[in-house]
Design a protein around this motif. Structure first.
Motif, PDB file in Angstrom:
ATOM      1  N   GLY A   1      48.353 -36.848  16.700  1.00 23.02           N
ATOM      2  CA  GLY A   1      49.701 -36.327  16.853  1.00 23.02           C
ATOM      3  C   GLY A   1      49.788 -34.827  16.689  1.00 23.02           C
ATOM      4  N   ILE A   2      48.679 -34.132  16.934  1.00 24.53           N
ATOM      5  CA  ILE A   2      48.636 -32.676  16.799  1.00 24.53           C
ATOM      6  C   ILE A   2      48.615 -32.056  18.188  1.00 24.53           C
ATOM      7  CG2 ILE A   2      47.315 -30.713  15.916  1.00 24.53           C
ATOM      8  CD1 ILE A   2      46.062 -32.660  13.880  1.00 24.53           C
ATOM      9  N   LYS A   3      49.518 -31.156  18.455  1.00 28.51           N
ATOM     10  CA  LYS A   3      49.565 -30.504  19.759  1.00 28.51           C
ATOM     11  C   LYS A   3      48.798 -29.203  19.693  1.00 28.51           C
ATOM     12  CE  LYS A   3      52.689 -29.786  23.630  1.00 28.51           C
ATOM     13  NZ  LYS A   3      54.088 -29.941  24.117  1.00 28.51           N
TER      14      LYS A   3
ATOM     15  N   VAL B   1      43.260 -33.623  24.020  1.00 33.06           N
ATOM     16  CA  VAL B   1      43.642 -35.023  24.230  1.00 33.06           C
ATOM     17  C   VAL B   1      43.473 -35.824  22.946  1.00 33.06           C
ATOM     18  CG1 VAL B   1      43.003 -37.175  25.400  1.00 33.06           C
ATOM     19  CG2 VAL B   1      43.202 -35.060  26.710  1.00 33.06           C
ATOM     20  N   ILE B   2      42.327 -35.670  22.287  1.00 37.22           N
ATOM     21  CA  ILE B   2      42.081 -36.403  21.046  1.00 37.22           C
ATOM     22  C   ILE B   2      43.063 -35.963  19.965  1.00 37.22           C
ATOM     23  CG2 ILE B   2      40.423 -36.794  19.187  1.00 37.22           C
ATOM     24  CD1 ILE B   2      39.819 -38.267  21.776  1.00 37.22           C
ATOM     25  N   ALA B   3      43.325 -34.672  19.905  1.00 35.68           N
ATOM     26  CA  ALA B   3      44.259 -34.169  18.893  1.00 35.68           C
ATOM     27  C   ALA B   3      45.628 -34.814  19.038  1.00 35.68           C
ATOM     28  CB  ALA B   3      44.378 -32.652  18.989  1.00 35.68           C
ATOM     29  N   THR B   4      46.122 -34.899  20.271  1.00 32.31           N
ATOM     30  CA  THR B   4      47.464 -35.454  20.470  1.00 32.31           C
ATOM     31  C   THR B   4      47.471 -36.980  20.475  1.00 32.31           C
ATOM     32  OG1 THR B   4      49.447 -35.341  21.852  1.00 32.31           O
ATOM     33  CG2 THR B   4      47.356 -35.348  23.013  1.00 32.31           C
ATOM     34  N   CYS B   5      46.433 -37.602  21.091  1.00 33.09           N
ATOM     35  CA  CYS B   5      46.419 -39.062  21.212  1.00 33.09           C
ATOM     36  C   CYS B   5      45.965 -39.767  19.943  1.00 33.09           C
ATOM     37  CB  CYS B   5      45.521 -39.492  22.369  1.00 33.09           C
ATOM     38  SG  CYS B   5      46.201 -39.146  23.995  1.00 33.09           S
TER      39      CYS B   5
ATOM     40  N   PHE C   1      40.660 -27.455  14.645  1.00 37.62           N
ATOM     41  CA  PHE C   1      40.333 -28.785  15.160  1.00 37.62           C
ATOM     42  C   PHE C   1      39.169 -28.698  16.145  1.00 37.62           C
ATOM     43  CE2 PHE C   1      40.999 -32.823  17.311  1.00 37.62           C
ATOM     44  CZ  PHE C   1      41.495 -33.631  16.307  1.00 37.62           C
ATOM     45  N   TYR C   2      39.218 -27.706  17.025  1.00 36.61           N
ATOM     46  CA  TYR C   2      38.143 -27.537  18.012  1.00 36.61           C
ATOM     47  C   TYR C   2      36.830 -27.175  17.328  1.00 36.61           C
ATOM     48  CZ  TYR C   2      35.442 -25.771  21.947  1.00 36.61           C
ATOM     49  OH  TYR C   2      34.447 -25.562  22.873  1.00 36.61           O
TER      50      TYR C   2
ATOM     51  N   LEU D   1      50.842 -38.647  27.046  1.00 35.91           N
ATOM     52  CA  LEU D   1      50.210 -37.606  26.230  1.00 35.91           C
ATOM     53  C   LEU D   1      49.011 -37.002  26.952  1.00 35.91           C
ATOM     54  CD1 LEU D   1      50.263 -39.429  22.762  1.00 35.91           C
ATOM     55  CD2 LEU D   1      51.923 -37.781  23.645  1.00 35.91           C
ATOM     56  N   VAL D   2      48.213 -37.859  27.601  1.00 36.49           N
ATOM     57  CA  VAL D   2      47.056 -37.389  28.370  1.00 36.49           C
ATOM     58  C   VAL D   2      47.521 -36.529  29.538  1.00 36.49           C
ATOM     59  CG1 VAL D   2      45.097 -38.112  29.802  1.00 36.49           C
ATOM     60  CG2 VAL D   2      45.644 -39.378  27.712  1.00 36.49           C
TER      61      VAL D   2
END
Length: 538
Positions: free
Chosen positions: A205-207, A198-202, A218-219, A161-162
């Protein structure tokens, strides 16, 4: 006659209120200095305080950076192992001796279990229930519950993911290039958007694609959460100094609107996954497992993952999963989000700046990057390949020495204690604090010769074993160290690697060399920003 009477009456009233103000001022002054004889009574040296401001006048009046203030404390009594300072009225023991740090923060950890933040869990649940703020057995249980989520094996599962976020970032930068000209880049903005994704996906689970969608919700939430400007710093200081008063008036660090947004973000994701049996290698999935009591401790080998990685200790019994309420999990997601969004991006920015300012270091790192890239033969970077980059680890380790994300750390005494050294036999009472000056230890020539030089060779195989234990503390010290050190190092190394496969960091007209820190706030922040040129590699 009437005018004379009015004049006399006015004079009397003025005299009365002047007298009242003088009396109130006198008692306020006496209250502000009432604790300033504590160290003298105990026979320990201390830095003379200023009424009400204590030892922090330079921070209040913004005449020095927080880093310089800590340096001043550290150098005031260079031959003493511990001595007193004051945060407003509150006494602190500054601990500057590595052996004493080890004794108090590790061996006698049970006496200094907590941070001194006193946030009500119900009034300020997003911050009050997270791992940083929790106290006593609540902290022990939560740390033990969460530590299996941050092992090397869990990082390995998240690495893909990272890596995807790294690829998206480099693709964006390549599209920005025009006629092979360097791109003037605000590193903090670039890396904050990267860490946000990175935080969103890791974690959730948000891309996202924050480099293109610059104002995504999110940002913007991350910007709001990490904005410790004057108002929030004041709130934080008031909550630390006057916790009962702040609780009584309902003062909180974050607005109810922001807290509700974050709760919805976490729990909508959890319920969606549980409803549809969705499994994804991220933090939400690990918290779901923790909630079900399925996370297990594993033995870890830290040597391969970097010099700065902290050793995890089993500090308690894992929390009974039935006791994990919604705000408990939400708070852990929040602190992971906050640390990942701001602290990690700051580390990346300082590292990239130092590579630009030290081209000989960057050139050596480029050789290692190219060698790994060739070894991978066109395939994406793997977690295992990342661990085979010793010079990259040396560069990051030196960046964390030079610019530690936390310039100091604190502990609060929870059981009566006596500091005993060759010169000191002094009681520390319950509720009193100790401060460990991390940045000053990192810049002490006794431990790191020529400390103002950026020199990754300090951490090579020959030299790193000579570093005095408990003088290098980029992720804190003892059982209460940073639980996310592996993740922070993994994402920092990964993005630096990916960028260097396509670009080099170069000094621009806006680059400040040497970098100078801003005198506002407690966070490490350069006064003129992080600006470099990203030059495409031929």
């Amino acid at each position: 006659m009437i005018g004379c009477a009015i004049s006399c009456l006015t004079g009397l009233l003025f005299s009365k209120w002047t007298l009242i103000a003088a009396i109130l001022g006198y008692f306020a002054y006496k209250w502000s200095i009432a604790t300033y004889d504590i160290f003298e009574k105990r026979g320990i040296k201390f830095i003379p305080p200023i009424p009400l401001l204590g030892s922090f006048k330079d921070m209040v009046f913004q005449t020095k950076t927080f880093t310089d203030v800590i340096h001043d404390f550290y150098r005031h009594f260079p031959k003493e192992k511990a001595y007193g300072i004051f945060e407003m009225r509150k006494p602190f023991f500054l601990i500057r001796d590595p052996e004493l740090i080890k004794q108090m923060a590790v061996k006698d950890f049970d006496h200094f279990l907590d941070h001194r933040v006193n946030l009500d869990e119900d009034q300020d649940p997003l911050f009050g229930r997270n791992l940083f703020a929790l106290k006593g057995q609540r902290w022990r249980d939560m740390r033990s519950t969460l530590s299996p989520a941050f092992t090397g094996s869990k990082m390995r599962t998240m690495f893909q993911l990272v890596s995807e976020c790294c690829s998206v970032t480099v693709d964006f930068l390549e599209k920005e290039v025009q006629n092979e000209k360097p791109i003037l880049t605000d590193l903090k903005d670039l890396f904050t958007r990267f860490t946000n994704d990175v935080i969103a996906t890791c974690a959730f689970g948000i891309k996202l694609d924050s480099l293109n969608d610059k104002t995504n919700e999110f940002y913007m939430a991350g910007k709001q959460a990490s904005d410790f400007g004057a108002l929030r710093n004041l709130k934080f200081l008031l909550i630390i100094q006057f916790p009962k008063l702040c609780k009584a008036i309902g003062l909180t660090l974050f607005s109810e609107k922001f807290c509700n947004f974050f709760r919805s973000l976490v729990w909508d994701t959890i319920r969606e996954r549980e409803r549809h049996s969705i499994v994804r290698p991220d933090m939400i999935n690990l918290l779901i497992q923790a909630r079900k009591g399925k996370l297990k401790h594993e033995d870890e080998e830290t040597d391969q993952e970097g010099f700065a990685v902290v050793q995890e200790t089993n500090v308690g019994k894992a929390l009974d999963h039935t006791k994990l309420v919604e705000d408990d999990l939400t708070a852990q997601c929040f602190i992971f989000f906050l640390a990942g969004f701001d602290t990690s991006s700051t580390c990346m920015s300082f590292t990239a700046h130092e590579l630009a300012a030290n081209p000989e270091v960057q050139q050596k790192l480029l050789l290692e990057v190219d060698a790994i890239k060739e070894e991978l033969g066109g395939k994406s970077l793997t977690y295992e390949a990342l661990q085979k980059m010793p010079y990259l680890d040396m560069v990051i380790s030196e960046s964390l020495r030079y610019w530690p994300p936390a310039v100091a750390t604190d502990r609060q005494c929870v059981k009566p204690y006596v500091i005993k050294t060759d010169k000191i036999n002094c009681e520390v009472k319950v509720g009193e604090g100790i401060m460990i000056p991390i940045v000053s230890l990192h810049h002490d020539p006794q431990y790191f010769p020529n400390p103002s030089r950026f020199d990754p060779e300090r951490f090579n195989e020959e030299n790193k074993h000579n570093i005095t234990p408990f003088t290098y503390l980029p992720f804190g010290v003892g059982p209460r160290n940073c639980i996310g050190s592996r993740f922070a190092l993994m994402e920092t190394k990964a993005i630096i690697y990916y960028i260097l496969t396509k670009f080099t960091f170069e000094v621009s007209e806006k680059t400040q060399v040497p970098l100078k820190l801003a005198k506002t706030g407690f966070a490490l922040k350069p006064e003129k920003g992080f600006w470099v040129n990203l030059k495409p590699r031929s």
